[in-house]
Design an enzyme around this catalytic site. Structure first.
Site, PDB file in Angstrom:
ATOM      1  N   HIS A   1      23.687  63.495  24.418  1.00 44.39           N
ATOM      2  CA  HIS A   1      22.493  63.462  23.566  1.00 44.39           C
ATOM      3  C   HIS A   1      22.722  62.550  22.355  1.00 44.39           C
ATOM      4  CE1 HIS A   1      20.035  66.415  25.560  1.00 44.39           C
ATOM      5  NE2 HIS A   1      20.878  67.416  25.375  1.00 44.39           N
TER       6      HIS A   1
ATOM      7  N   HIS B   1      22.245  58.979  23.085  1.00 49.03           N
ATOM      8  CA  HIS B   1      20.817  58.663  23.206  1.00 49.03           C
ATOM      9  C   HIS B   1      20.228  58.333  21.832  1.00 49.03           C
ATOM     10  CE1 HIS B   1      17.022  59.911  25.748  1.00 49.03           C
ATOM     11  NE2 HIS B   1      17.019  58.630  25.436  1.00 49.03           N
TER      12      HIS B   1
ATOM     13  N   HIS C   1      28.415  67.126  26.985  1.00 49.89           N
ATOM     14  CA  HIS C   1      26.962  67.235  27.121  1.00 49.89           C
ATOM     15  C   HIS C   1      26.272  66.871  25.809  1.00 49.89           C
ATOM     16  CE1 HIS C   1      23.192  69.197  28.642  1.00 49.89           C
ATOM     17  NE2 HIS C   1      22.984  69.328  27.339  1.00 49.89           N
ATOM     18  N   GLU C   2      26.675  67.491  24.732  1.00 48.71           N
ATOM     19  CA  GLU C   2      26.013  67.224  23.453  1.00 48.71           C
ATOM     20  C   GLU C   2      26.264  65.800  22.981  1.00 48.71           C
ATOM     21  OE1 GLU C   2      23.804  69.143  22.559  1.00 48.71           O
ATOM     22  OE2 GLU C   2      24.361  70.867  23.790  1.00 48.71           O
TER      23      GLU C   2
END
Length: 674
Positions: free
Chosen positions: A467, A470, A463-464
């Protein structure tokens, strides 16, 4: 001062990384002073420029006006969250009102806003490209929403409200950290009975980190959750759960209940100064959801089937507890213990047997491999001093081109706030120079030799890193729209989408290998793990949606004088099952009260989940979850685009349409729940 202060002198090390080894806590305050002074001079020059406003001399100039301040803040606030000290916490408290006051100075500078408004009124004739038009629009919106059009007493009051909110948000966060740091429970040898080796090792490491002998239980999620899962000692589980739930609500100097009440009152006042009916109406206006009604509609569509599933699960778990000879009602400190037992029975899955195949290093390798297959990124370890011995760094390249520096800081410690997050010490931009980002993933995994992850931990890691992608793949000119600078209910799309690749069998077949033997996870274990993908989703969805609905209720109408009373009323009206609590109770709900980031916005994880389920389906429909064409579209329209367009436009450009809630319900296994 510039030459003597390593934060202000030129950074000449590899990739212009901060000179962590040379920086001391004493360097930060004067560096902030210098950065603020420089920024004020540059802002005054822009506002007082006698030349007519142009995009270059106003908007582009504003984008670079705080370069030194941004550089200093990028280092300090990362360290304040990941490796706090008493000096850093004191400076954080001192900076909160100062930084808020500076922000108000800028956004309420009438001469500066007049130049922005002048550009806006003449925008059709300025010859701006699409990105410049978007940045101009966002600057105008940001200034208006910050109070640029207020005058006199209203303007003064807005500045005072924001300054007080900054102070309170810092206090709230530090109170939670103090409570987490201040509690531990020694575990005698008899208390370790029934605990897997990895939990015992984590408790031993926690004791060592605190300078205590033997084993201790702390409020670190990666330790307390497995303790609640595996400890047969119901009395100890109750003590531990009570301490976990009491963070920020134990009385004394670190109690956050009055802090939360004041924050909510000030947020309501801030919204009404700007003419909004409520803080939720103000906060949601620029998001994808737009209105509180839209948020509530989504959450309630999910609430009913989730509660039904959770209540059915509760009945089964309570039956298991009664079979153990324990009469009475299933309690919150019982749920995880019996849910783990049920998972072993129904899915033949034992987390203690699973974790040796999910070492941290193996899962880091998995997340890098997926990024390479999707986007061609390569990761080379860097041997460079960082801010803590636990942190490590990699250079990220593509086809030989430097893309980013990625820092991973994965282990829990007393100086680190709880949770997991991604931040950027430096964001990507092309304005002024081709600046590549320095991106940080911070987690709170239990330390071990080696560190072994639960499947949920591995999902957090992915999940991290979503990010981080991105940020790393951002390809825009202006800092304002770089990386994760997007709508709050869109920012979780890349992170939650990336989690799906952890569920791809070939990824686990390649990387989920026993840390000692190197043997791959047995195929039958892998099949059982993936088959259990929706196990426990009634519980997980209910504790999350309950938190999101309480957050919405806090901000949707008049601020409650007693937030705890409102929390209780909302949960009672929802019919929250007895043995489930909010994922984040109000006194330690840092998402909502440690700054405005997720205030009236905790729903955004679920709003993004509607999209991430649909976005992964695009890869599945292509017949290959690593389909190059679909990956290229994902990068072009979402990962590299930052905030260059409204979120709806970006997602529609990628997928051709906006999704419905069905994919989310299917993904959580709730479509058939009544």
């Amino acid at each position: 001062m510039t030459q003597d202060n390593p934060l202000l002198a030129p950074w000449t090390g590899a990739f212009d990384l901060p000179p962590f080894a040379a920086i001391t806590d004493d360097d930060f305050a004067p560096a902030f002073e210098a950065g603020l002074a420089e920024a004020r001079v540059r802002i005054a020059e822009i506002a007082g420029n006698p030349e007519p406003a142009t995009f270059a001399n106003t908007i582009a100039a504003l984008e670079l006006a705080e370069t030194t301040l941004d550089r200093v803040a990028g280092v300090f606030y990362n360290l304040a969250g990941a490796d706090s000290t008493e000096a850093r916490e004191a400076l954080q408290r001192d900076l909160a009102p100062k930084m808020s006051a500076f922000s108000s100075e800028v956004t309420m500078n009438r001469a500066l806003f007049a130049r922005i408004e002048d550009l806006w009124q003449r925008r059709e004739g300025l010859g701006l490209n699409a990105e410049e038009s978007r940045v101009l629009e966002l600057y105008r919106r940001m200034f208006i929403r910050a109070g640029a059009q207020l005058q006199g007493e209203a303007a003064d009051r807005m500045a005072a409200v924001k300054q007080r909110l900054a102070v309170l948000s810092t206090r709230f966060s530090q109170n939670v950290l103090a409570d987490e740091r201040g509690w531990s429970m020694p575990l005698a040898e008899a208390d370790l009975e029934g605990l897997p080796d990895f939990v015992i090792a984590s408790a031993r490491a926690a004791a060592e980190e605190r300078g205590q002998p033997g084993h201790v239980l702390t409020l670190n999620r990666s330790l307390i959750v497995p303790f609640l899962q595996f400890s047969p000692r119901r009395d100890l589980r109750e003590i531990a759960f009570a301490a976990w739930g009491a963070r920020g609500a134990s009385g004394g100097d670190t109690d956050n209940r009055a802090v939360a009440a004041e924050i909510l009152a000030l947020r309501e006042e801030r919204a009404k100064l700007l003419g909004y009916a409520s803080f939720a109406a103000y906060k949601l206006e620029p998001e994808m959801a737009k209105t509180p009604a839209a948020v509530r509609n989504l959450l309630m569509q999910v609430w009913a089937p989730a509660r039904a599933r959770a209540e059915a699960d509760a009945a089964i778990l309570e039956g298991m507890m009664h079979a153990d000879g324990i009469n009475g009602t299933l309690e919150p400190w019982d749920w995880r213990f019996y849910a783990e037992g049920r998972r072993r029975t129904e899915h033949d899955l034992d987390e203690a047997a699973l974790k040796p195949f999910l070492s941290l290093d193996a899962m880091i390798g998995a997340q890098f491999d997926v990024a390479n297959r999707l986007f061609g990124l390569e990761f080379r370890p860097l041997d460079t001093p960082l801010y803590h011995p636990d942190a490590r760094a990699w250079e990220v390249t593509r086809n030989g081109r430097h893309m980013a520096v990625f820092i991973g800081d994965y282990f829990a410690r007393g100086s680190k706030r709880s949770g997991a997050w991604c931040s950027a010490m430096r964001s990507q931009r092309k304005l002024g120079a081709d600046v590549r980002p320095v991106v940080v993933n911070v987690c709170n995994f239990a330390k071990g030799d080696p560190a072994l992850l639960s499947y949920d931990d591995a999902r957090t890691l992915f999940h991290e890193f979503g990010h981080a992608l991105h940020q790393m793949l951002s390809d825009v000119t202006y800092p304002l729209i770089s990386g994760t600078s997007v709508a709050r209910d869109f920012v979780e799309l890349p992170s939650q989408l990336y989690e799906h690749w952890l569920e791809v069998p070939e990824v686990l077949e390649k990387h989920a290998r026993h840390w000692q033997t190197g043997a791959p996870m047995p195929r039958d274990m892998l099949d059982r793990l993936l088959a259990a993908g929706t196990y426990g989703q009634g519980f997980a969805t209910v504790e999350y949606v309950a938190s999101a609905l309480v957050d919405l209720a806090f901000h949707e109408g008049a601020a409650p004088a007693d937030p705890m009373e409102m929390q209780a009323r909302v949960l009672a009206d929802l019919g929250l099952p007895h043995a489930i609590r909010m994922r984040h109770a109000t006194p330690h709900f840092t998402h909502v009260f440690s700054g405005d980031g997720y205030s009236s916005g905790y729903y955004s994880y679920m709003w993004s989940e509607v999209m991430d389920a649909d976005a992964f389906a695009a890869f599945q429909e292509a017949g290959d979850v690593f389909d190059p064409e679909t990956a290229a579209k994902l990068e072009r329209f979402i990962l590299s685009a930052g905030g260059s367009q409204e979120a709806e436009a970006l997602y529609t450009a990628f997928r051709g349409r906006l999704p419905g809630v069905e994919a989310l319900l299917k993904g959580r296994g709730l479509l058939d729940a009544a």
